[in-house]
Design a protein around this motif. Structure first.
Motif, short mmCIF file in Angstrom:
data_model
loop_
_atom_site.label_atom_id
_atom_site.label_comp_id
_atom_site.label_asym_id
_atom_site.label_seq_id
_atom_site.Cartn_x
_atom_site.Cartn_y
_atom_site.Cartn_z
N UNK A 209 0.82 -1.21 0.00
CA UNK A 209 0.00 0.00 0.00
C UNK A 209 0.86 1.26 0.00
N UNK A 210 0.48 2.20 -0.86
CA UNK A 210 1.06 3.54 -0.87
C UNK A 210 -0.08 4.54 -0.83
N UNK B 75 -5.71 13.39 -3.07
CA UNK B 75 -5.57 12.36 -2.03
C UNK B 75 -6.01 11.00 -2.58
N UNK B 76 -5.12 10.03 -2.58
CA UNK B 76 -5.46 8.71 -3.10
C UNK B 76 -4.52 7.66 -2.52
N UNK B 77 -4.89 6.39 -2.73
CA UNK B 77 -4.04 5.29 -2.30
C UNK B 77 -3.93 4.27 -3.42
N UNK B 78 -2.77 3.62 -3.49
CA UNK B 78 -2.51 2.62 -4.51
C UNK B 78 -2.18 1.30 -3.82
N UNK C 246 0.75 15.46 -10.83
CA UNK C 246 0.98 16.19 -12.07
C UNK C 246 0.97 15.27 -13.30
N UNK C 247 0.45 15.80 -14.38
CA UNK C 247 0.31 15.02 -15.61
C UNK C 247 1.66 14.46 -16.04
N UNK C 248 1.63 13.21 -16.51
CA UNK C 248 2.86 12.54 -16.92
C UNK C 248 2.57 11.66 -18.13
N UNK D 54 4.01 12.91 -0.36
CA UNK D 54 4.15 11.48 -0.59
C UNK D 54 4.26 11.04 -2.04
N UNK D 55 4.22 11.96 -2.99
CA UNK D 55 4.19 11.54 -4.39
C UNK D 55 5.52 10.92 -4.83
N UNK D 56 6.62 11.35 -4.25
CA UNK D 56 7.91 10.78 -4.65
C UNK D 56 8.02 9.31 -4.23
#
Length: 278
Positions: free
Chosen positions: A122-123, A133-136, A168-170, A269-271
């Protein structure tokens, strides 16, 4: 490309050698108790993930019993999966009243060993302030790196109602290491409540107008190239099953859209999230 929800009758939604995302494979299989489904995909490794219900899986005689613990929908329990090697003969038997099963795949040319994943990685990142705000939940992620060829499989959930994802868009449509890798990507969306909906953007070039697709419960989106953030309407939660298949390597290197790349520093936390797609 947006594929509107439809009854696929257990036939691949994204088949092998798809003209848009040839590195991906995707099927949804629906069964009732005792019913069986068999498949074999030459040239592709696959991963079986019950969206709901419980199944018994046989991969070339290797058995994985009672896979899946979710009830009503993808929010009702935790994901589990079975990895099936390239071209393996697989049988799925429904052990619950009914089941809906995702089959994800990526093109690969070597045969590895089957295994099951009973605990995801989980991240969680983003914030309510930035509407990100989200989780993967990684099923085939960093922890399985040495056991899988090119396939990455995860589930993404928005945290709370409304908000953006993939920002951010990627993009990841060109092999030009160390800046970017070519990974085809396929999503299948779900919403809670299921009459919710959202928007998938696809911008081919920075600072040029792109396309937008109205996504609904059951929508499939194939990403071949371009920047691709998405969002969910206020008052609804969004989930999407994510398949990534790499052309020359499994680890994903995302190239962030220059116009918005500075916002990486604003999203908590995005990194760590970026590092998990390896």
């Amino acid at each position: 490309m947006h594929i509107a929800p439809y009854e696929n009758q257990n036939k691949p939604i994204v088949d092998a050698d798809d003209p848009m995302v040839p590195l991906n494979y995707f099927n949804i299989v629906k069964l009732k108790q005792g019913e069986a489904f068999e498949y074999q995909v030459p040239g592709y490794e696959t991963c079986i993930v019950p969206a709901t219900g419980t199944v018994d899986v046989d991969v070339e005689g290797v058995q994985f019993a009672m896979l899946g613990n979710r009830g009503e929908d993808v929010w009702d329990g935790e994901p589990e999966g079975v990895y099936a090697p390239v071209g393996a003969k697989v049988q799925i038997v429904c052990a619950s009243d009914h089941t809906e099963v995702f089959i994800a795949g990526a093109r690969y040319d070597k045969v590895l060993d089957p295994f099951d994943v009973r605990q995801h990685d989980l991240v969680q990142y983003g914030s309510d302030d930035t509407k990100t705000h989200r989780k993967i939940k990684h099923i085939l992620g960093q922890k399985q790196h040495d056991k899988v060829g090119r396939l990455l499989v995860s589930e993404l959930f928005t945290v709370g109602q409304g908000g953006w994802s993939g920002f951010p868009s990627h993009k990841h449509d060109t092999n030009r290491l160390p800046d970017e890798t070519r990974h085809d990507e396929t999503y299948n969306f779900r919403f809670k409540p299921n009459w919710g909906s959202g928007l998938q953007m696809l911008q081919r070039e920075d600072n040029e107008p792109g396309d937008a697709y109205h996504i609904m419960d059951g929508s499939t989106v194939c990403i071949d190239k371009g920047y691709h953030p998405c969002c969910v309407l206020p008052g609804y939660e969004m989930y999407y099953f994510t398949i990534l298949g790499g052309l020359t390597q499994r680890s994903l290197v995302q190239y962030f859209q220059p116009t918005h790349a500075y916002q990486i520093e604003t999203i908590p936390g995005i990194k760590d999230m970026i590092a998990k797609f390896k």
